[in-house]
Design an enzyme around this catalytic site. Sequence first.
Site, PDB file in Angstrom:
ATOM      1  N   LYS A  13       0.784  -1.197  -0.120  1.00  0.00           N
ATOM      2  CA  LYS A  13       0.190  -0.170   0.141  1.00  0.00           C
ATOM      3  C   LYS A  13       0.843   1.401  -0.039  1.00  0.00           C
ATOM      4  O   LYS A  13       0.636   2.079  -0.779  1.00  0.00           O
ATOM      5  CB  LYS A  13      -0.926   0.025   1.262  1.00  0.00           C
ATOM      6  CG  LYS A  13      -1.954  -0.972   1.266  1.00  0.00           C
ATOM      7  CD  LYS A  13      -3.085  -1.091   2.030  1.00  0.00           C
ATOM      8  CE  LYS A  13      -2.343  -0.871   3.676  1.00  0.00           C
ATOM      9  NZ  LYS A  13      -1.900  -2.451   3.787  1.00  0.00           N
ATOM     10  N   ARG A  88      -9.594   2.722   9.087  1.00  0.00           N
ATOM     11  CA  ARG A  88      -8.843   1.460   9.546  1.00  0.00           C
ATOM     12  C   ARG A  88     -10.344   0.502   9.862  1.00  0.00           C
ATOM     13  O   ARG A  88      -9.885  -0.629  10.228  1.00  0.00           O
ATOM     14  CB  ARG A  88      -7.915   1.413  10.364  1.00  0.00           C
ATOM     15  CG  ARG A  88      -8.254   1.709  12.115  1.00  0.00           C
ATOM     16  CD  ARG A  88      -7.104   1.383  12.994  1.00  0.00           C
ATOM     17  NE  ARG A  88      -7.337   1.671  14.231  1.00  0.00           N
ATOM     18  CZ  ARG A  88      -7.034   2.813  14.972  1.00  0.00           C
ATOM     19  NH1 ARG A  88      -6.399   3.717  14.341  1.00  0.00           N
ATOM     20  NH2 ARG A  88      -7.488   3.216  16.175  1.00  0.00           N
ATOM     21  N   ARG A 127      11.651 -10.939   4.679  1.00  0.00           N
ATOM     22  CA  ARG A 127      12.338  -9.712   4.847  1.00  0.00           C
ATOM     23  C   ARG A 127      13.504  -9.776   5.665  1.00  0.00           C
ATOM     24  O   ARG A 127      13.313 -10.378   6.607  1.00  0.00           O
ATOM     25  CB  ARG A 127      11.523  -8.422   5.257  1.00  0.00           C
ATOM     26  CG  ARG A 127      10.478  -7.893   4.328  1.00  0.00           C
ATOM     27  CD  ARG A 127       9.919  -6.533   5.149  1.00  0.00           C
ATOM     28  NE  ARG A 127       8.623  -6.333   4.335  1.00  0.00           N
ATOM     29  CZ  ARG A 127       7.597  -5.649   4.920  1.00  0.00           C
ATOM     30  NH1 ARG A 127       7.442  -5.486   6.389  1.00  0.00           N
ATOM     31  NH2 ARG A 127       6.367  -5.381   4.218  1.00  0.00           N
ATOM     32  N   ARG A 161      13.079  -9.011  11.738  1.00  0.00           N
ATOM     33  CA  ARG A 161      12.389  -8.132  12.752  1.00  0.00           C
ATOM     34  C   ARG A 161      11.239  -9.077  13.318  1.00  0.00           C
ATOM     35  O   ARG A 161      10.724 -10.078  12.527  1.00  0.00           O
ATOM     36  CB  ARG A 161      11.834  -6.846  12.454  1.00  0.00           C
ATOM     37  CG  ARG A 161      12.712  -5.815  11.573  1.00  0.00           C
ATOM     38  CD  ARG A 161      11.904  -4.627  11.242  1.00  0.00           C
ATOM     39  NE  ARG A 161      10.713  -4.777  10.579  1.00  0.00           N
ATOM     40  CZ  ARG A 161       9.929  -4.020  10.280  1.00  0.00           C
ATOM     41  NH1 ARG A 161       9.977  -2.709  10.525  1.00  0.00           N
ATOM     42  NH2 ARG A 161       8.727  -4.547   9.404  1.00  0.00           N
ATOM     43  N   ARG A 172      -1.385 -10.380  12.520  1.00  0.00           N
ATOM     44  CA  ARG A 172      -1.501  -8.988  11.824  1.00  0.00           C
ATOM     45  C   ARG A 172      -2.762  -9.133  10.928  1.00  0.00           C
ATOM     46  O   ARG A 172      -3.638  -8.198  10.642  1.00  0.00           O
ATOM     47  CB  ARG A 172      -0.588  -8.521  11.170  1.00  0.00           C
ATOM     48  CG  ARG A 172       0.681  -7.763  12.240  1.00  0.00           C
ATOM     49  CD  ARG A 172       1.952  -7.537  11.760  1.00  0.00           C
ATOM     50  NE  ARG A 172       1.735  -6.403  10.675  1.00  0.00           N
ATOM     51  CZ  ARG A 172       2.908  -6.306   9.875  1.00  0.00           C
ATOM     52  NH1 ARG A 172       3.977  -7.052   9.803  1.00  0.00           N
ATOM     53  NH2 ARG A 172       2.561  -5.342   9.064  1.00  0.00           N
TER      54      ARG A 172
END
Length: 218
Positions: A13, A88, A127, A161, A172
Amino acid sequence: MRIVLVGPPGAGKGTQAAFLAKNLSIPHISTGDLFRANISQQTELGKLAKSYMDAGNLVPDEVTIGMAKDRMAQADAENGFLLDGFPRNVSQAEALDEALKADGQKLDAVLDLEVPEDEVVKRIAGRRICRNDSSHVFHVTYSPPKQQDVCDVCGGELYQRGDDKEETVRKRLDVYHRETEPIIDHYKAQGLVVTISALGKVDEVTQRAMSALQGESA
């Protein structure tokens, strides 16, 4: 154009918002930027938000809504804006509807970036970030370092992370499905939702989005 951008974590996004806003000559308004600007400028809303954040609490909807309304009222947003990360949830979407209606405005489109859940997990969990410089970002599949766990740029250690671990990513996603995804149905009822695939190269997704939005505004 007045656009809301929605999609799960890992849909790209932020990247798409920046390109689309530039192509459409409208400001990109993200929730993160709203909070940082208000807190750094020590606005009343910023001080209020910081008090909640410092206490480890979620910032109430009305504070976020107030920041968004103030930002949308600025001169550079007169001809439109692209909202990223706001609304949201459905209550924020309803508040946005009311705020725009009060100003004689309305949304032109809600762009829904669609990505399969397994792809989201793959994108985020793959990542790797450099400990020396967090701007040095790699991906075990899409942009791997020449040497495993070593930054190509500075030789620093690459690490994953905590937010990027698969278990956290799936949590999430659960939050997204529970809290944010219902706004898509809210806007579908208004005939505003334009859904595109967010798979492929960044420029391909941008072109897909521009074509879809121009079709909506035609």
